[in-house]
Design a protein around this motif. Structure first.
Motif, PDB file in Angstrom:
ATOM      1  N   ARG A  38       0.878  -1.172   0.000  1.00 46.87           N
ATOM      2  CA  ARG A  38       0.000   0.000   0.000  1.00 46.87           C
ATOM      3  C   ARG A  38       0.917   1.224   0.000  1.00 46.87           C
ATOM      4  O   ARG A  38       1.819   1.328   0.842  1.00 46.87           O
ATOM      5  CB  ARG A  38      -0.892   0.027   1.237  1.00 46.87           C
ATOM      6  N   VAL A  39       0.723   2.111  -0.964  1.00 50.07           N
ATOM      7  CA  VAL A  39       1.563   3.302  -1.053  1.00 50.07           C
ATOM      8  C   VAL A  39       0.697   4.550  -1.164  1.00 50.07           C
ATOM      9  O   VAL A  39      -0.443   4.489  -1.621  1.00 50.07           O
ATOM     10  CB  VAL A  39       2.541   3.233  -2.256  1.00 50.07           C
ATOM     11  N   ARG A  40       1.282   5.660  -0.725  1.00 50.47           N
ATOM     12  CA  ARG A  40       0.567   6.930  -0.845  1.00 50.47           C
ATOM     13  C   ARG A  40       0.522   7.353  -2.303  1.00 50.47           C
ATOM     14  O   ARG A  40       1.415   7.031  -3.086  1.00 50.47           O
ATOM     15  CB  ARG A  40       1.257   7.981   0.006  1.00 50.47           C
ATOM     16  N   PRO A  41      -0.495   8.094  -2.689  1.00 52.93           N
ATOM     17  CA  PRO A  41      -0.581   8.546  -4.080  1.00 52.93           C
ATOM     18  C   PRO A  41       0.534   9.531  -4.415  1.00 52.93           C
ATOM     19  O   PRO A  41       1.106  10.178  -3.533  1.00 52.93           O
ATOM     20  CB  PRO A  41      -1.951   9.209  -4.158  1.00 52.93           C
ATOM     21  N   ALA A  42       0.813   9.621  -5.713  1.00 50.71           N
ATOM     22  CA  ALA A  42       1.810  10.558  -6.214  1.00 50.71           C
ATOM     23  C   ALA A  42       1.187  11.360  -7.347  1.00 50.71           C
ATOM     24  O   ALA A  42       0.139  10.987  -7.886  1.00 50.71           O
ATOM     25  CB  ALA A  42       3.045   9.801  -6.695  1.00 50.71           C
ATOM     26  N   GLU A  77       0.888  14.869  -0.339  1.00 53.45           N
ATOM     27  CA  GLU A  77       0.862  14.923   1.123  1.00 53.45           C
ATOM     28  C   GLU A  77      -0.573  14.757   1.625  1.00 53.45           C
ATOM     29  O   GLU A  77      -1.531  15.076   0.910  1.00 53.45           O
ATOM     30  CB  GLU A  77       1.457  16.246   1.613  1.00 53.45           C
ATOM     31  N   PRO A  78      -0.750  14.243   2.849  1.00 54.39           N
ATOM     32  CA  PRO A  78      -2.105  14.074   3.389  1.00 54.39           C
ATOM     33  C   PRO A  78      -2.889  15.381   3.341  1.00 54.39           C
ATOM     34  O   PRO A  78      -2.384  16.438   3.732  1.00 54.39           O
ATOM     35  CB  PRO A  78      -1.858  13.627   4.839  1.00 54.39           C
ATOM     36  N   GLY A  79      -4.110  15.333   2.794  1.00 57.97           N
ATOM     37  CA  GLY A  79      -4.966  16.495   2.682  1.00 57.97           C
ATOM     38  C   GLY A  79      -4.661  17.398   1.500  1.00 57.97           C
ATOM     39  O   GLY A  79      -5.370  18.380   1.274  1.00 57.97           O
ATOM     40  N   GLU A  80      -3.611  17.095   0.747  1.00 64.79           N
ATOM     41  CA  GLU A  80      -3.214  17.925  -0.388  1.00 64.79           C
ATOM     42  C   GLU A  80      -3.947  17.484  -1.650  1.00 64.79           C
ATOM     43  O   GLU A  80      -4.110  16.293  -1.902  1.00 64.79           O
ATOM     44  CB  GLU A  80      -1.701  17.814  -0.598  1.00 64.79           C
ATOM     45  N   ASP A  81      -4.375  18.430  -2.451  1.00 63.79           N
ATOM     46  CA  ASP A  81      -4.972  18.146  -3.741  1.00 63.79           C
ATOM     47  C   ASP A  81      -3.871  17.652  -4.687  1.00 63.79           C
ATOM     48  O   ASP A  81      -2.784  18.248  -4.736  1.00 63.79           O
ATOM     49  CB  ASP A  81      -5.605  19.424  -4.303  1.00 63.79           C
ATOM     50  N   GLY A  83      -3.437  17.929  -7.884  1.00 68.52           N
ATOM     51  CA  GLY A  83      -2.995  18.964  -8.822  1.00 68.52           C
ATOM     52  C   GLY A  83      -2.064  19.964  -8.173  1.00 68.52           C
ATOM     53  O   GLY A  83      -1.078  20.408  -8.769  1.00 68.52           O
ATOM     54  N   GLU A  84      -2.372  20.316  -6.923  1.00 64.07           N
ATOM     55  CA  GLU A  84      -1.493  21.220  -6.183  1.00 64.07           C
ATOM     56  C   GLU A  84      -0.154  20.554  -5.885  1.00 64.07           C
ATOM     57  O   GLU A  84       0.896  21.196  -5.929  1.00 64.07           O
ATOM     58  CB  GLU A  84      -2.169  21.676  -4.895  1.00 64.07           C
ATOM     59  N   ALA A  85      -0.189  19.253  -5.595  1.00 61.81           N
ATOM     60  CA  ALA A  85       1.052  18.514  -5.349  1.00 61.81           C
ATOM     61  C   ALA A  85       1.923  18.501  -6.603  1.00 61.81           C
ATOM     62  O   ALA A  85       3.142  18.695  -6.526  1.00 61.81           O
ATOM     63  CB  ALA A  85       0.738  17.086  -4.903  1.00 61.81           C
ATOM     64  N   ALA A  86       1.303  18.262  -7.758  1.00 58.05           N
ATOM     65  CA  ALA A  86       2.047  18.239  -9.019  1.00 58.05           C
ATOM     66  C   ALA A  86       2.707  19.596  -9.279  1.00 58.05           C
ATOM     67  O   ALA A  86       3.886  19.670  -9.641  1.00 58.05           O
ATOM     68  CB  ALA A  86       1.120  17.850 -10.167  1.00 58.05           C
ATOM     69  N   ALA A  87       1.954  20.674  -9.079  1.00 58.71           N
ATOM     70  CA  ALA A  87       2.492  22.023  -9.291  1.00 58.71           C
ATOM     71  C   ALA A  87       3.616  22.321  -8.290  1.00 58.71           C
ATOM     72  O   ALA A  87       4.636  22.928  -8.650  1.00 58.71           O
ATOM     73  CB  ALA A  87       1.375  23.050  -9.174  1.00 58.71           C
ATOM     74  N   ARG A  88       3.445  21.896  -7.043  1.00 58.49           N
ATOM     75  CA  ARG A  88       4.486  22.090  -6.016  1.00 58.49           C
ATOM     76  C   ARG A  88       5.762  21.360  -6.399  1.00 58.49           C
ATOM     77  O   ARG A  88       6.869  21.891  -6.319  1.00 58.49           O
ATOM     78  CB  ARG A  88       3.974  21.596  -4.655  1.00 58.49           C
ATOM     79  N   GLU A  89       5.619  20.106  -6.846  1.00 61.42           N
ATOM     80  CA  GLU A  89       6.783  19.307  -7.228  1.00 61.42           C
ATOM     81  C   GLU A  89       7.521  19.933  -8.415  1.00 61.42           C
ATOM     82  O   GLU A  89       8.743  19.880  -8.477  1.00 61.42           O
ATOM     83  CB  GLU A  89       6.364  17.876  -7.554  1.00 61.42           C
ATOM     84  N   HIS A 119      -1.162  10.434 -10.348  1.00 60.75           N
ATOM     85  CA  HIS A 119      -2.027  11.411 -11.013  1.00 60.75           C
ATOM     86  C   HIS A 119      -1.156  12.263 -11.930  1.00 60.75           C
ATOM     87  O   HIS A 119      -0.193  12.880 -11.471  1.00 60.75           O
ATOM     88  CB  HIS A 119      -2.719  12.310  -9.978  1.00 60.75           C
ATOM     89  N   ILE A 120      -1.502  12.307 -13.210  1.00 58.98           N
ATOM     90  CA  ILE A 120      -0.700  13.054 -14.172  1.00 58.98           C
ATOM     91  C   ILE A 120      -1.478  14.264 -14.667  1.00 58.98           C
ATOM     92  O   ILE A 120      -2.639  14.154 -15.059  1.00 58.98           O
ATOM     93  CB  ILE A 120      -0.276  12.156 -15.345  1.00 58.98           C
ATOM     94  N   TYR A 121      -0.792  15.401 -14.638  1.00 59.48           N
ATOM     95  CA  TYR A 121      -1.374  16.677 -15.032  1.00 59.48           C
ATOM     96  C   TYR A 121      -0.581  17.283 -16.178  1.00 59.48           C
ATOM     97  O   TYR A 121       0.574  16.932 -16.409  1.00 59.48           O
ATOM     98  CB  TYR A 121      -1.373  17.652 -13.839  1.00 59.48           C
ATOM     99  N   ARG A 122      -1.223  18.196 -16.859  1.00 63.54           N
ATOM    100  CA  ARG A 122      -0.574  18.997 -17.888  1.00 63.54           C
ATOM    101  C   ARG A 122      -0.617  20.449 -17.433  1.00 63.54           C
ATOM    102  O   ARG A 122      -1.644  20.916 -16.935  1.00 63.54           O
ATOM    103  CB  ARG A 122      -1.317  18.868 -19.219  1.00 63.54           C
ATOM    104  N   ALA A 123       0.489  21.129 -17.615  1.00 66.88           N
ATOM    105  CA  ALA A 123       0.542  22.568 -17.374  1.00 66.88           C
ATOM    106  C   ALA A 123       0.873  23.223 -18.708  1.00 66.88           C
ATOM    107  O   ALA A 123       1.834  22.830 -19.377  1.00 66.88           O
ATOM    108  CB  ALA A 123       1.606  22.915 -16.344  1.00 66.88           C
ATOM    109  N   ASP A 124       0.062  24.159 -19.113  1.00 62.20           N
ATOM    110  CA  ASP A 124       0.351  24.904 -20.328  1.00 62.20           C
ATOM    111  C   ASP A 124       1.269  26.047 -19.978  1.00 62.20           C
ATOM    112  O   ASP A 124       0.846  27.056 -19.407  1.00 62.20           O
ATOM    113  CB  ASP A 124      -0.948  25.385 -20.986  1.00 62.20           C
ATOM    114  N   GLY A 125       2.525  25.845 -20.280  1.00 59.72           N
ATOM    115  CA  GLY A 125       3.540  26.841 -19.971  1.00 59.72           C
ATOM    116  C   GLY A 125       4.061  26.707 -18.561  1.00 59.72           C
ATOM    117  O   GLY A 125       3.461  26.065 -17.707  1.00 59.72           O
ATOM    118  N   ALA A 126       5.212  27.280 -18.341  1.00 60.20           N
ATOM    119  CA  ALA A 126       5.832  27.329 -17.018  1.00 60.20           C
ATOM    120  C   ALA A 126       6.823  28.484 -17.018  1.00 60.20           C
ATOM    121  O   ALA A 126       7.495  28.750 -18.014  1.00 60.20           O
ATOM    122  CB  ALA A 126       6.535  26.021 -16.697  1.00 60.20           C
TER     123      ALA A 126
END
Length: 173
Positions: A38-42, A77-81, A83-89, A119-126
């Motif tokens: 069992r692993v935490r989501p990424a 992280e626990p309680g983190e969305d 999409g927010e985790a992806a942007a933070r990373e 969970h995989i996200y796309r960011a348009d631009g950075a």
């Protein structure tokens, strides 16, 4: 054919994973202990620029002793969305802040062994906002999306979640 699960017990537990034994029965009546993790989501993000390039990190993975291109990502992280985790990373690993982030897909790379979801996200631009604070990469580069299939064929993309996300982007446009 659905398996019957009578219960689970932990063998080893850490903040990263919980190695367990599940008491299971197959439809044919065979019953045994099945190992699982069992692993935490990424979450990760493929930041794409206006020139058809994606921001990737070139890093070494000691477990497989291989180098490869990956999208920036990590644990949610626990309680983190996610999409927010992806942007933070993205900021932590590359020093770039994501533009608009939208969900692409969820990947479960090995559901016969673990329950991990990426969970995989796309960011348009950075936008470059500074140096990475979580240095995991030897290189950070904008790589043409069109080169992804050839890079995968050469073994330059070893992460299943990265490969799934990038191939999705290549085929979905």
């Amino acid at each position: 054919m659905r398996w019957t699960v009578y219960g689970e017990r932990s063998v080893y537990d850490s903040p990263w994973m919980d190695v367990r034994l599940a008491d299971v029965e197959l439809p044919d009546g065979r019953r045994f202990d099945h190992h699982l993790v069992r692993v935490r989501p990424a979450a990760g993000v493929a930041a794409v620029d206006g020139e058809g390039r994606v921001l990737l990190i070139w890093r070494h993975r000691f477990i497989t002793d291989q180098w490869g291109w990956e999208i920036p990502g990590g644990r949610v992280e626990p309680g983190e969305d996610p999409g927010e985790a992806a942007a933070r990373e993205l900021v932590e690993e590359t020093g770039y802040r994501a533009g608009t982030v939208r969900h692409l897909l969820d990947v479960r790379p090995s559901p016969g062994v673990h329950d991990g979801v990426y969970h995989i996200y796309r960011a348009d631009g950075a936008e470059r906002v500074g140096a990475p604070t979580d240095v995991e990469a030897e290189r950070i580069e904008w790589v043409p999306l069109a080169s992804v299939p050839a890079r995968a064929a050469r073994g330059e993309i070893g992460s299943a979640s990265t490969l799934a996300g990038l191939l999705y982007l290549v085929t979905a446009g």
